[in-house]
Design an enzyme around this catalytic site. Structure first.
Site, PDB file in Angstrom:
ATOM      1  N   HIS A   9      -5.461   7.563  -2.256  1.00 17.51           N
ATOM      2  CA  HIS A   9      -6.359   6.503  -1.787  1.00 17.51           C
ATOM      3  C   HIS A   9      -7.489   6.231  -2.781  1.00 17.51           C
ATOM      4  O   HIS A   9      -7.878   7.106  -3.549  1.00 17.51           O
ATOM      5  CB  HIS A   9      -6.931   6.874  -0.414  1.00 17.51           C
ATOM      6  CG  HIS A   9      -5.939   6.695   0.687  1.00 17.51           C
ATOM      7  ND1 HIS A   9      -5.911   7.469   1.812  1.00 17.51           N
ATOM      8  CD2 HIS A   9      -4.917   5.797   0.824  1.00 17.51           C
ATOM      9  CE1 HIS A   9      -4.922   7.066   2.601  1.00 17.51           C
ATOM     10  NE2 HIS A   9      -4.299   6.061   2.020  1.00 17.51           N
ATOM     11  N   HIS A  59       1.771   4.912  -2.596  1.00 14.99           N
ATOM     12  CA  HIS A  59       1.895   6.351  -2.314  1.00 14.99           C
ATOM     13  C   HIS A  59       3.243   6.884  -2.804  1.00 14.99           C
ATOM     14  O   HIS A  59       3.315   7.963  -3.396  1.00 14.99           O
ATOM     15  CB  HIS A  59       1.768   6.616  -0.813  1.00 14.99           C
ATOM     16  CG  HIS A  59       0.389   6.463  -0.266  1.00 14.99           C
ATOM     17  ND1 HIS A  59      -0.728   6.958  -0.908  1.00 14.99           N
ATOM     18  CD2 HIS A  59      -0.057   5.864   0.872  1.00 14.99           C
ATOM     19  CE1 HIS A  59      -1.804   6.680  -0.181  1.00 14.99           C
ATOM     20  NE2 HIS A  59      -1.430   6.010   0.895  1.00 14.99           N
ATOM     21  N   HIS A  61       0.832  -1.208   0.000  1.00 13.25           N
ATOM     22  CA  HIS A  61       0.000   0.000   0.000  1.00 13.25           C
ATOM     23  C   HIS A  61       0.867   1.259   0.000  1.00 13.25           C
ATOM     24  O   HIS A  61       0.665   2.172  -0.818  1.00 13.25           O
ATOM     25  CB  HIS A  61      -0.918  -0.013   1.229  1.00 13.25           C
ATOM     26  CG  HIS A  61      -1.756   1.217   1.387  1.00 13.25           C
ATOM     27  ND1 HIS A  61      -3.057   1.301   0.950  1.00 13.25           N
ATOM     28  CD2 HIS A  61      -1.474   2.435   1.914  1.00 13.25           C
ATOM     29  CE1 HIS A  61      -3.538   2.502   1.207  1.00 13.25           C
ATOM     30  NE2 HIS A  61      -2.591   3.225   1.794  1.00 13.25           N
ATOM     31  N   GLU A  62       1.828   1.320   0.899  1.00 15.88           N
ATOM     32  CA  GLU A  62       2.628   2.551   1.028  1.00 15.88           C
ATOM     33  C   GLU A  62       3.503   2.788  -0.201  1.00 15.88           C
ATOM     34  O   GLU A  62       3.765   3.937  -0.569  1.00 15.88           O
ATOM     35  CB  GLU A  62       3.483   2.490   2.304  1.00 15.88           C
ATOM     36  CG  GLU A  62       2.679   2.397   3.594  1.00 15.88           C
ATOM     37  CD  GLU A  62       1.680   3.523   3.793  1.00 15.88           C
ATOM     38  OE1 GLU A  62       1.937   4.638   3.296  1.00 15.88           O
ATOM     39  OE2 GLU A  62       0.634   3.286   4.423  1.00 15.88           O
TER      40      GLU A  62
END
Lengths: 194, 132
Positions: free
Chosen positions: A135, A129, A125-126
């Site tokens: 998101h 980013h 997930h990170e």
């Protein structure tokens, strides 16, 4: 999928990115391999490559576990709550909450500890980013904001792939579908050398 | 705390031990609605502020369930595919207390999550169609 305001991304002349770990964390090779596996999820669908470097100073992506207030204005809050955060390109800062109960390998769903968090799930997930994705409202997507304890979600959804390929294009070897892999098979192959 | 595998949990992490995660206290606000004042509601506003749903306009938030909180709730509910009620219903609170990424959902007032999409989509979660 969504992007950060201004749609920041790594510039076209930087497709081979390096990542390094905060030396003070003294992470084992097994733990570092989890991050390697997480980076591979994104390199499989884009022209980006990721390689580990021993020099945190020169690394494009700097990974570290921190507790509480760690100087970036976004203090961590102890067990659960916020688990990690990462900055938009080309910052490369990737911070994880050192107070969480991170599970490096094994079936996190079978953990007896309610607060157990799967490390690779959060890492995938990170990294999204770090590459420029915000998101997503798609619950199955990696970039969905909540990451429930004792769950594992490491495969990119179509929403994630469409988003990242909008930013960087597709990996020439990407055949348009992700390869489903069982949890057991992943665990067996992710503990090796980086 | 990095555990090589699920059997490596230290003895102080008893499976049945109860602990309070940072946002668990928000559950007590279930049923709270616009116009009410509840002690601690300012912390919920801080939560929404941290994730971009309420702009920081004052140094301290009040404990009032005001229009700003209701608007934040509706936007949050849209983003997380919940019923858009603007109220602190159980479904919304269960979502709020879940562990999550620390990055904001809304940055500088903009988002391309559901709430940033066209009204016809995000208010109902699906397109209206008419059979012809």
């Amino acid at each position: 999928y969504s992007f950060f305001p201004g749609t920041p991304r790594w510039p076209a002349n930087r497709r081979d990115l390096t990542y390094g770990f905060l030396p003070g964390n003294e992470l084992t090779d097994e733990i570092k391999a989890v991050f390697s596996s997480a980076f591979q999820k994104w390199s499989a669908v884009t022209p980006l490559t990721f390689s580990q470097t021993d020099s945190l100073l020169t690394a494009d992506i700097k990974i570290g576990f921190y507790s509480g207030d760690h100087g970036d204005g976004e203090p961590f809050d102890g067990v659960l709550g916020t688990l990690a955060h990462a900055f938009s390109p080309p910052s490369g800062r990737f911070h994880l909450d050192a107070d969480e109960n991170w599970i490096v390998s094994g079936d996190v769903m079978r953990s007896a500890v309610p607060s157990a968090v799967d490390l690779e799930t959060v890492a995938v997930h990170e990294i999204g980013h770090l590459l420029g994705l915000g998101h997503s409202s798609v619950e199955d997507a990696i970039m969905y904001p909540t990451i429930t304890s004792r769950t594992r979600k490491v495969e990119l959804a179509n929403d994630d792939i469409e988003g990242i390929q909008w930013l960087y294009g597709s990996n020439p070897n990407y055949n348009g579908s992700t390869t489903p892999t069982s949890t057991t098979e992943e665990r067996e192959t992710s503990g090796g050398e980086i | 705390s990095l555990f090589p595998n699920i059997t490596a949990n230290p003895p102080w992490l008893h499976p049945n031990a109860t602990f309070l995660a940072p946002w668990d206290a928000f559950i007590k606000f279930a049923g709270c609605h616009s116009g009410e004042t509840r002690h601690g509601l300012s912390k919920l506003k801080h939560y929404f502020s941290n994730f971009g749903y309420i702009p920081i306009t004052a140094p301290n938030f009040s404990d009032d369930f005001d229009d700003e909180l209701e608007k934040a709730l509706k936007t949050y509910q849209q983003n997380f595919n919940l019923n858009v009620t603007g109220q602190l219903d159980d479904q919304t609170l269960q979502q709020i207390v879940k562990p999550r990424c620390g990055n904001a959902d809304i940055v500088n007032g903009t988002t391309s999550m559901n709430s940033g999409k066209s009204p016809s989509f995000h208010t109902t979660g699906h397109f209206h169609t008419t059979g012809h």
